[in-house]
Motif scaffolding. Structure first.
Motif, PDB file in Angstrom:
ATOM      1  N   ILE A  76     -14.597-114.566  84.330  1.00 45.36           N
ATOM      2  CA  ILE A  76     -13.850-113.318  85.442  1.00 45.36           C
ATOM      3  C   ILE A  76     -13.600-111.813  85.142  1.00 45.36           C
ATOM      4  O   ILE A  76     -12.421-112.497  83.907  1.00 45.36           O
ATOM      5  CB  ILE A  76     -12.692-114.092  85.830  1.00 45.36           C
ATOM      6  N   ASP A  77     -14.263-110.841  85.882  1.00 45.73           N
ATOM      7  CA  ASP A  77     -14.265-110.037  85.449  1.00 45.73           C
ATOM      8  C   ASP A  77     -13.376-108.877  86.297  1.00 45.73           C
ATOM      9  O   ASP A  77     -13.676-107.787  86.286  1.00 45.73           O
ATOM     10  CB  ASP A  77     -15.603-109.429  85.336  1.00 45.73           C
ATOM     11  N   VAL A  78     -11.841-109.589  86.833  1.00 44.03           N
ATOM     12  CA  VAL A  78     -11.349-108.935  87.602  1.00 44.03           C
ATOM     13  C   VAL A  78     -10.886-107.266  87.013  1.00 44.03           C
ATOM     14  O   VAL A  78     -10.423-108.251  85.671  1.00 44.03           O
ATOM     15  CB  VAL A  78     -10.280-109.842  88.541  1.00 44.03           C
ATOM     16  N   PRO A  79     -10.862-106.654  87.594  1.00 42.65           N
ATOM     17  CA  PRO A  79      -9.684-104.965  86.726  1.00 42.65           C
ATOM     18  C   PRO A  79      -8.621-105.499  86.598  1.00 42.65           C
ATOM     19  O   PRO A  79      -7.704-106.007  87.363  1.00 42.65           O
ATOM     20  CB  PRO A  79     -10.269-104.187  87.254  1.00 42.65           C
ATOM     21  N   VAL A  80      -8.091-105.075  85.213  1.00 43.68           N
ATOM     22  CA  VAL A  80      -6.863-105.209  84.684  1.00 43.68           C
ATOM     23  C   VAL A  80      -6.424-104.006  84.192  1.00 43.68           C
ATOM     24  O   VAL A  80      -6.837-103.169  83.764  1.00 43.68           O
ATOM     25  CB  VAL A  80      -7.043-106.048  83.860  1.00 43.68           C
ATOM     26  N   ILE A  81      -4.878-104.232  84.105  1.00 41.61           N
ATOM     27  CA  ILE A  81      -4.472-102.547  83.869  1.00 41.61           C
ATOM     28  C   ILE A  81      -2.634-103.463  83.436  1.00 41.61           C
ATOM     29  O   ILE A  81      -2.149-104.558  83.980  1.00 41.61           O
ATOM     30  CB  ILE A  81      -3.823-101.859  85.319  1.00 41.61           C
ATOM     31  N   PHE A  82      -3.116-102.811  82.074  1.00 45.99           N
ATOM     32  CA  PHE A  82      -1.894-103.767  81.007  1.00 45.99           C
ATOM     33  C   PHE A  82      -0.106-102.865  81.667  1.00 45.99           C
ATOM     34  O   PHE A  82      -0.518-101.928  81.724  1.00 45.99           O
ATOM     35  CB  PHE A  82      -2.485-103.881  79.822  1.00 45.99           C
ATOM     36  N   LEU A  83       0.469-103.519  81.420  1.00 45.41           N
ATOM     37  CA  LEU A  83       2.027-102.628  81.733  1.00 45.41           C
ATOM     38  C   LEU A  83       2.818-103.221  80.799  1.00 45.41           C
ATOM     39  O   LEU A  83       3.190-104.538  80.323  1.00 45.41           O
ATOM     40  CB  LEU A  83       3.089-102.939  83.689  1.00 45.41           C
ATOM     41  N   THR A  84       3.169-102.309  79.573  1.00 42.07           N
ATOM     42  CA  THR A  84       3.883-103.408  78.660  1.00 42.07           C
ATOM     43  C   THR A  84       5.140-101.912  77.883  1.00 42.07           C
ATOM     44  O   THR A  84       4.617-101.017  77.934  1.00 42.07           O
ATOM     45  CB  THR A  84       2.823-103.834  77.435  1.00 42.07           C
ATOM     46  N   ALA A  85       5.271-102.470  76.958  1.00 40.35           N
ATOM     47  CA  ALA A  85       6.617-101.702  76.316  1.00 40.35           C
ATOM     48  C   ALA A  85       6.085-101.586  75.080  1.00 40.35           C
ATOM     49  O   ALA A  85       6.395-100.397  74.000  1.00 40.35           O
ATOM     50  CB  ALA A  85       7.805-102.763  76.472  1.00 40.35           C
ATOM     51  N   LYS A  86       4.998-102.168  74.543  1.00 46.81           N
ATOM     52  CA  LYS A  86       3.732-101.754  73.390  1.00 46.81           C
ATOM     53  C   LYS A  86       2.935-100.823  73.448  1.00 46.81           C
ATOM     54  O   LYS A  86       2.627-101.131  74.147  1.00 46.81           O
ATOM     55  CB  LYS A  86       3.149-103.383  73.061  1.00 46.81           C
ATOM     56  N   SER A  87       3.479 -99.703  72.546  1.00 46.50           N
ATOM     57  CA  SER A  87       2.359 -98.541  72.841  1.00 46.50           C
ATOM     58  C   SER A  87       1.964 -98.345  71.739  1.00 46.50           C
ATOM     59  O   SER A  87       0.981 -97.149  71.719  1.00 46.50           O
ATOM     60  CB  SER A  87       3.182 -97.508  73.437  1.00 46.50           C
ATOM     61  N   ALA A  88       2.005 -99.070  70.834  1.00 48.04           N
ATOM     62  CA  ALA A  88       0.765 -99.224  69.422  1.00 48.04           C
ATOM     63  C   ALA A  88      -0.201 -99.368  68.761  1.00 48.04           C
ATOM     64  O   ALA A  88      -0.733 -99.548  70.372  1.00 48.04           O
ATOM     65  CB  ALA A  88       2.414-100.012  68.034  1.00 48.04           C
ATOM     66  N   GLU A  89      -0.596 -97.806  68.730  1.00 53.03           N
ATOM     67  CA  GLU A  89      -2.163 -98.030  68.570  1.00 53.03           C
ATOM     68  C   GLU A  89      -2.575 -98.850  68.340  1.00 53.03           C
ATOM     69  O   GLU A  89      -4.235 -99.207  69.650  1.00 53.03           O
ATOM     70  CB  GLU A  89      -2.616 -97.357  67.381  1.00 53.03           C
ATOM     71  N   ASN A  90      -2.471-100.085  67.822  1.00 51.49           N
ATOM     72  CA  ASN A  90      -3.387-101.459  67.374  1.00 51.49           C
ATOM     73  C   ASN A  90      -3.113-102.158  68.959  1.00 51.49           C
ATOM     74  O   ASN A  90      -4.003-102.690  69.371  1.00 51.49           O
ATOM     75  CB  ASN A  90      -2.783-102.335  66.293  1.00 51.49           C
ATOM     76  N   ASP A  91      -2.331-102.002  69.251  1.00 56.89           N
ATOM     77  CA  ASP A  91      -1.626-102.533  70.876  1.00 56.89           C
ATOM     78  C   ASP A  91      -2.596-102.274  71.822  1.00 56.89           C
ATOM     79  O   ASP A  91      -3.047-102.354  73.005  1.00 56.89           O
ATOM     80  CB  ASP A  91      -0.053-102.572  71.687  1.00 56.89           C
ATOM     81  N   LEU A  92      -3.010-100.845  71.414  1.00 58.78           N
ATOM     82  CA  LEU A  92      -3.496-100.856  72.734  1.00 58.78           C
ATOM     83  C   LEU A  92      -5.702-100.797  72.749  1.00 58.78           C
ATOM     84  O   LEU A  92      -6.025-100.965  73.254  1.00 58.78           O
ATOM     85  CB  LEU A  92      -3.598 -98.696  72.748  1.00 58.78           C
ATOM     86  N   LEU A  93      -5.332-100.638  70.757  1.00 58.86           N
ATOM     87  CA  LEU A  93      -7.058-101.781  70.737  1.00 58.86           C
ATOM     88  C   LEU A  93      -7.226-102.438  71.074  1.00 58.86           C
ATOM     89  O   LEU A  93      -8.320-103.598  71.592  1.00 58.86           O
ATOM     90  CB  LEU A  93      -7.430-100.974  69.326  1.00 58.86           C
ATOM     91  N   THR A  94      -6.482-103.088  70.627  1.00 58.72           N
ATOM     92  CA  THR A  94      -5.982-104.983  71.441  1.00 58.72           C
ATOM     93  C   THR A  94      -6.987-104.725  72.909  1.00 58.72           C
ATOM     94  O   THR A  94      -7.388-105.760  73.696  1.00 58.72           O
ATOM     95  CB  THR A  94      -4.871-106.213  71.234  1.00 58.72           C
ATOM     96  N   GLY A  95      -5.810-104.326  73.817  1.00 54.04           N
ATOM     97  CA  GLY A  95      -6.469-103.617  75.127  1.00 54.04           C
ATOM     98  C   GLY A  95      -7.749-104.014  75.668  1.00 54.04           C
ATOM     99  O   GLY A  95      -7.816-104.742  76.946  1.00 54.04           O
ATOM    100  N   PHE A  96      -8.037-102.634  75.652  1.00 53.93           N
ATOM    101  CA  PHE A  96      -9.543-102.565  75.568  1.00 53.93           C
ATOM    102  C   PHE A  96      -9.823-103.155  75.008  1.00 53.93           C
ATOM    103  O   PHE A  96     -11.122-103.032  75.876  1.00 53.93           O
ATOM    104  CB  PHE A  96      -8.957-100.569  74.700  1.00 53.93           C
ATOM    105  N   ASN A  97      -9.995-103.402  73.329  1.00 56.87           N
ATOM    106  CA  ASN A  97     -11.005-104.440  73.239  1.00 56.87           C
ATOM    107  C   ASN A  97     -11.039-105.884  74.315  1.00 56.87           C
ATOM    108  O   ASN A  97     -12.497-106.967  74.473  1.00 56.87           O
ATOM    109  CB  ASN A  97     -10.177-104.531  72.087  1.00 56.87           C
ATOM    110  N   LEU A  98     -10.243-105.943  75.032  1.00 55.06           N
ATOM    111  CA  LEU A  98      -9.989-107.658  75.660  1.00 55.06           C
ATOM    112  C   LEU A  98     -10.640-107.157  77.427  1.00 55.06           C
ATOM    113  O   LEU A  98     -10.882-107.932  77.681  1.00 55.06           O
ATOM    114  CB  LEU A  98      -8.502-108.114  76.213  1.00 55.06           C
ATOM    115  N   GLY A  99     -11.089-106.102  77.314  1.00 61.40           N
ATOM    116  CA  GLY A  99     -11.205-105.578  78.543  1.00 61.40           C
ATOM    117  C   GLY A  99     -10.902-104.905  79.414  1.00 61.40           C
ATOM    118  O   GLY A  99     -10.858-104.844  81.052  1.00 61.40           O
ATOM    119  N   ALA A 100      -9.559-104.124  79.051  1.00 61.16           N
ATOM    120  CA  ALA A 100      -8.343-103.686  80.031  1.00 61.16           C
ATOM    121  C   ALA A 100      -8.695-102.518  80.364  1.00 61.16           C
ATOM    122  O   ALA A 100      -9.963-101.849  79.786  1.00 61.16           O
ATOM    123  CB  ALA A 100      -7.127-103.151  79.318  1.00 61.16           C
ATOM    124  N   ASP A 101      -8.752-101.609  82.309  1.00 58.78           N
ATOM    125  CA  ASP A 101      -9.075-100.724  82.797  1.00 58.78           C
ATOM    126  C   ASP A 101      -8.738-100.095  82.622  1.00 58.78           C
ATOM    127  O   ASP A 101      -8.957 -98.335  82.293  1.00 58.78           O
ATOM    128  CB  ASP A 101      -9.697-100.848  84.203  1.00 58.78           C
TER     129      ASP A 101
END
Length: 229
Positions: A76-101
């Protein structure tokens, strides 16, 4: 003709926040639903929504785990925006690697969130329209998805298969950041052993080939590449 309302699923375990988001998004004309956990969201047919607003840190199943399941297991390729208190670079990379928009760190302004929602929905509509027409045009660049070639002001540009696929990925996802790992996975596949340097080399060649438009292929240090006119 009345335009169909876009459907947004809000997934967050903070009930007050969900209600605030729901009120403001519906005031903008969107149709919304709420799930207070990833497990509850999975039961609401997430693929039927136009966008997911997804918290990362929730109960048993995190937002990262949920999107990973949607992308890899359910396709399922539905667009996703993550909302989170986590803002470390590794967390950003994880989100984008998983296909976050997109990825919005808490606390955020509602005005900013709504603006980003509009951008992601508009970008997704452009992608769907372009897939239907089989031709993508950005300024004077025309990418023919059937003939698999690129023309700039009617002059054909010789691209390798990988260069074509990279440009297609960026054209169809303008402003979205792709990490090198995600580009490798989408273009070369999981079963091919290549390095991050391969991505850099191909993008450098691609920039030269599209001439004055090469400046649209940009790099966000530490995160990856994106295409922005």
């Amino acid at each position: 003709m009345t335009q169909e309302r876009k459907r947004i699923l809000i997934v967050d375990d903070e009930e007050d926040l969900c209600e605030i988001l729901q009120f403001n998004l519906e005031s903008e004309g969107y149709e919304t639903d709420i799930a207070y956990s990833a497990e509850e969201a999975m039961e609401k047919d997430p693929g039927s929504f136009d966008l997911l607003l997804l918290d990362v840190m929730m109960g048993k199943m995190s937002g990262f785990k949920m999107i990973d399941t949607l992308r890899k297991n359910l396709k399922i390729d539905v667009p996703v925006i993550f909302l989170t208190a986590k803002s470390a670079e590794n967390d950003l990379l994880t989100g984008f690697n998983l296909g976050a928009d997109d990825y919005i760190s808490k606390p955020y302004s509602l005005k900013e969130l709504i603006a980003r929602v509009k951008v992601v929905l508009r970008r997704n509509k452009v992608v769907r329209d372009e897939i239907d027409t089989k031709v993508i045009q950005v300024e004077n660049m025309v990418l023919d998805l059937e003939k698999k070639d690129l023309t700039i002001i009617n002059d054909r540009v010789e691209l390798t298969k990988k260069e074509f696929e990279i440009l297609k990925l960026f054209f169809q996802n303008q402003t979205k950041v792709f990490s090198r790992e995600e580009i490798l996975r989408k273009i070369w596949g999981d079963d091919v052993v290549v390095t991050d340097r391969t991505v850099d080399v191909n993008i450098t060649r691609l920039r030269k080939k599209i001439k004055q438009y090469g400046e649209y292929l940009k790099n966000r240090p530490g995160l990856g590449y994106y295409f922005e006119v």
